[in-house]
Motif scaffolding. Structure first.
Motif, PDB file in Angstrom:
ATOM      1  N   ARG A  37       5.122  -4.327  21.105  1.00  0.00           N
ATOM      2  CA  ARG A  37       6.174  -3.366  21.425  1.00  0.00           C
ATOM      3  C   ARG A  37       6.155  -2.224  20.422  1.00  0.00           C
ATOM      4  N   GLN A  38       6.650  -1.096  20.877  1.00  0.00           N
ATOM      5  CA  GLN A  38       6.733   0.071  20.020  1.00  0.00           C
ATOM      6  C   GLN A  38       8.095   0.716  20.201  1.00  0.00           C
ATOM      7  N   ALA A  39       8.869   0.663  19.147  1.00  0.00           N
ATOM      8  CA  ALA A  39      10.189   1.286  19.149  1.00  0.00           C
ATOM      9  C   ALA A  39      10.052   2.761  18.814  1.00  0.00           C
ATOM     10  N   PRO A  40      11.022   3.560  19.201  1.00  0.00           N
ATOM     11  CA  PRO A  40      10.962   4.997  18.912  1.00  0.00           C
ATOM     12  C   PRO A  40      10.777   5.257  17.426  1.00  0.00           C
ATOM     13  N   GLY A  41       9.764   6.040  17.102  1.00  0.00           N
ATOM     14  CA  GLY A  41       9.519   6.410  15.722  1.00  0.00           C
ATOM     15  C   GLY A  41       8.895   5.331  14.861  1.00  0.00           C
ATOM     16  N   LYS A  42       8.477   4.240  15.476  1.00  0.00           N
ATOM     17  CA  LYS A  42       7.907   3.143  14.690  1.00  0.00           C
ATOM     18  C   LYS A  42       6.506   2.801  15.173  1.00  0.00           C
ATOM     19  N   GLU A  43       5.818   2.019  14.348  1.00  0.00           N
ATOM     20  CA  GLU A  43       4.485   1.559  14.699  1.00  0.00           C
ATOM     21  C   GLU A  43       4.575   0.468  15.777  1.00  0.00           C
ATOM     22  N   ARG A  44       3.500   0.337  16.519  1.00  0.00           N
ATOM     23  CA  ARG A  44       3.415  -0.760  17.475  1.00  0.00           C
ATOM     24  C   ARG A  44       3.360  -2.072  16.703  1.00  0.00           C
ATOM     25  N   GLU A  45       4.084  -3.073  17.181  1.00  0.00           N
ATOM     26  CA  GLU A  45       4.104  -4.356  16.491  1.00  0.00           C
ATOM     27  C   GLU A  45       3.857  -5.502  17.466  1.00  0.00           C
ATOM     28  N   PHE A  46       3.294  -6.558  16.920  1.00  0.00           N
ATOM     29  CA  PHE A  46       3.022  -7.774  17.687  1.00  0.00           C
ATOM     30  C   PHE A  46       4.334  -8.462  18.032  1.00  0.00           C
ATOM     31  N   VAL A  47       4.395  -9.000  19.244  1.00  0.00           N
ATOM     32  CA  VAL A  47       5.574  -9.732  19.691  1.00  0.00           C
ATOM     33  C   VAL A  47       5.245 -11.202  19.939  1.00  0.00           C
ATOM     34  N   ALA A  48       4.242 -11.458  20.777  1.00  0.00           N
ATOM     35  CA  ALA A  48       3.938 -12.843  21.153  1.00  0.00           C
ATOM     36  C   ALA A  48       2.532 -12.927  21.719  1.00  0.00           C
ATOM     37  N   ARG A  49       1.989 -14.139  21.672  1.00  0.00           N
ATOM     38  CA  ARG A  49       0.630 -14.381  22.149  1.00  0.00           C
ATOM     39  C   ARG A  49       0.572 -15.760  22.773  1.00  0.00           C
ATOM     40  N   ILE A  50      -0.176 -15.850  23.876  1.00  0.00           N
ATOM     41  CA  ILE A  50      -0.413 -17.136  24.517  1.00  0.00           C
ATOM     42  C   ILE A  50      -1.900 -17.256  24.761  1.00  0.00           C
ATOM     43  N   THR A  51      -2.458 -18.397  24.413  1.00  0.00           N
ATOM     44  CA  THR A  51      -3.893 -18.585  24.598  1.00  0.00           C
ATOM     45  C   THR A  51      -4.237 -18.745  26.071  1.00  0.00           C
ATOM     46  N   TRP A  52      -5.534 -18.687  26.363  1.00  0.00           N
ATOM     47  CA  TRP A  52      -6.003 -18.646  27.739  1.00  0.00           C
ATOM     48  C   TRP A  52      -5.502 -19.833  28.552  1.00  0.00           C
ATOM     49  N   SER A  53      -5.367 -20.978  27.904  1.00  0.00           N
ATOM     50  CA  SER A  53      -4.926 -22.184  28.612  1.00  0.00           C
ATOM     51  C   SER A  53      -3.415 -22.351  28.595  1.00  0.00           C
ATOM     52  N   GLY A  54      -2.759 -21.533  27.784  1.00  0.00           N
ATOM     53  CA  GLY A  54      -1.326 -21.731  27.604  1.00  0.00           C
ATOM     54  C   GLY A  54      -1.003 -22.779  26.561  1.00  0.00           C
ATOM     55  N   GLY A  55      -2.035 -23.305  25.913  1.00  0.00           N
ATOM     56  CA  GLY A  55      -1.822 -24.402  24.989  1.00  0.00           C
ATOM     57  C   GLY A  55      -1.205 -24.021  23.667  1.00  0.00           C
ATOM     58  N   THR A  56      -1.399 -22.777  23.274  1.00  0.00           N
ATOM     59  CA  THR A  56      -0.836 -22.325  22.002  1.00  0.00           C
ATOM     60  C   THR A  56      -0.100 -21.017  22.216  1.00  0.00           C
ATOM     61  N   ILE A  57       1.111 -20.971  21.743  1.00  0.00           N
ATOM     62  CA  ILE A  57       1.943 -19.778  21.858  1.00  0.00           C
ATOM     63  C   ILE A  57       2.472 -19.441  20.468  1.00  0.00           C
ATOM     64  N   SER A  58       2.416 -18.186  20.122  1.00  0.00           N
ATOM     65  CA  SER A  58       2.930 -17.760  18.827  1.00  0.00           C
ATOM     66  C   SER A  58       3.828 -16.546  19.016  1.00  0.00           C
ATOM     67  N   TYR A  59       4.773 -16.401  18.093  1.00  0.00           N
ATOM     68  CA  TYR A  59       5.765 -15.335  18.176  1.00  0.00           C
ATOM     69  C   TYR A  59       5.929 -14.648  16.832  1.00  0.00           C
ATOM     70  N   ALA A  60       6.315 -13.402  16.901  1.00  0.00           N
ATOM     71  CA  ALA A  60       6.747 -12.717  15.696  1.00  0.00           C
ATOM     72  C   ALA A  60       8.060 -13.342  15.233  1.00  0.00           C
ATOM     73  N   ASP A  61       8.263 -13.370  13.929  1.00  0.00           N
ATOM     74  CA  ASP A  61       9.480 -13.981  13.387  1.00  0.00           C
ATOM     75  C   ASP A  61      10.737 -13.346  13.971  1.00  0.00           C
ATOM     76  N   SER A  62      10.672 -12.067  14.239  1.00  0.00           N
ATOM     77  CA  SER A  62      11.856 -11.341  14.705  1.00  0.00           C
ATOM     78  C   SER A  62      12.307 -11.752  16.104  1.00  0.00           C
ATOM     79  N   VAL A  63      11.450 -12.445  16.847  1.00  0.00           N
ATOM     80  CA  VAL A  63      11.807 -12.808  18.226  1.00  0.00           C
ATOM     81  C   VAL A  63      11.842 -14.313  18.453  1.00  0.00           C
ATOM     82  N   LYS A  64      11.454 -15.086  17.457  1.00  0.00           N
ATOM     83  CA  LYS A  64      11.440 -16.547  17.620  1.00  0.00           C
ATOM     84  C   LYS A  64      12.813 -17.056  17.999  1.00  0.00           C
ATOM     85  N   GLY A  65      12.829 -17.949  18.960  1.00  0.00           N
ATOM     86  CA  GLY A  65      14.080 -18.538  19.413  1.00  0.00           C
ATOM     87  C   GLY A  65      14.774 -17.741  20.492  1.00  0.00           C
ATOM     88  N   ARG A  66      14.341 -16.497  20.703  1.00  0.00           N
ATOM     89  CA  ARG A  66      14.958 -15.652  21.735  1.00  0.00           C
ATOM     90  C   ARG A  66      13.982 -15.289  22.844  1.00  0.00           C
TER      91      ARG A  66
END
Length: 118
Positions: A37-66
């Protein structure tokens, strides 16, 4: 190759949205899928990733749990469920495909705008 992100919109703080990213022109199950995601005036940042099989999912700390990322390989689509939205989640959200072998993001979608009103 096309990655079509959708589902953005204007929502009140505390609300929810479900973003989708539909892929075409590639063997979807060979790709890890990412959201940035890229907020106005800010750098693009990573939010979340899911592997090809769906077996591993990772999140940025700022969005974990939400945020919850999932994929349906039969439909060539990834879904990003966003709950408890905050004003700081306001951004253009982009999906990106990364081949499971590696090498960085091979393809990017055009983004969908999420605006959170307080």
């Amino acid at each position: 190759v096309q990655l079509q992100a959708s589902g953005g919109g204007l929502v009140q703080a505390g609300g929810s949205l479900r973003l989708s990213c539909a892929a075409s022109g590639l063997t979807f199950s060979n790709y890890n899928m990412n959201w940035f995601r890229q907020a106005p005036g800010k750098e693009r940042e990573f939010v979340a990733r899911i592997t090809w099989s769906g077996g591993t999912i990772s999140y940025a700390d700022s969005v974990k749990g939400r945020f919850t990322l999932s994929r349906d390989n039969a439909k060539n689509t990834v879904f990003l469920q966003i709950n408890s939205l905050k004003s700081e989640d306001t951004a253009v959200y982009y999906c990106a495909a990364e081949h499971w072998i590696g090498g960085g993001m091979a393809y990017w979608g055009k983004g969908t705008l999420v605006t959170v009103s307080s």
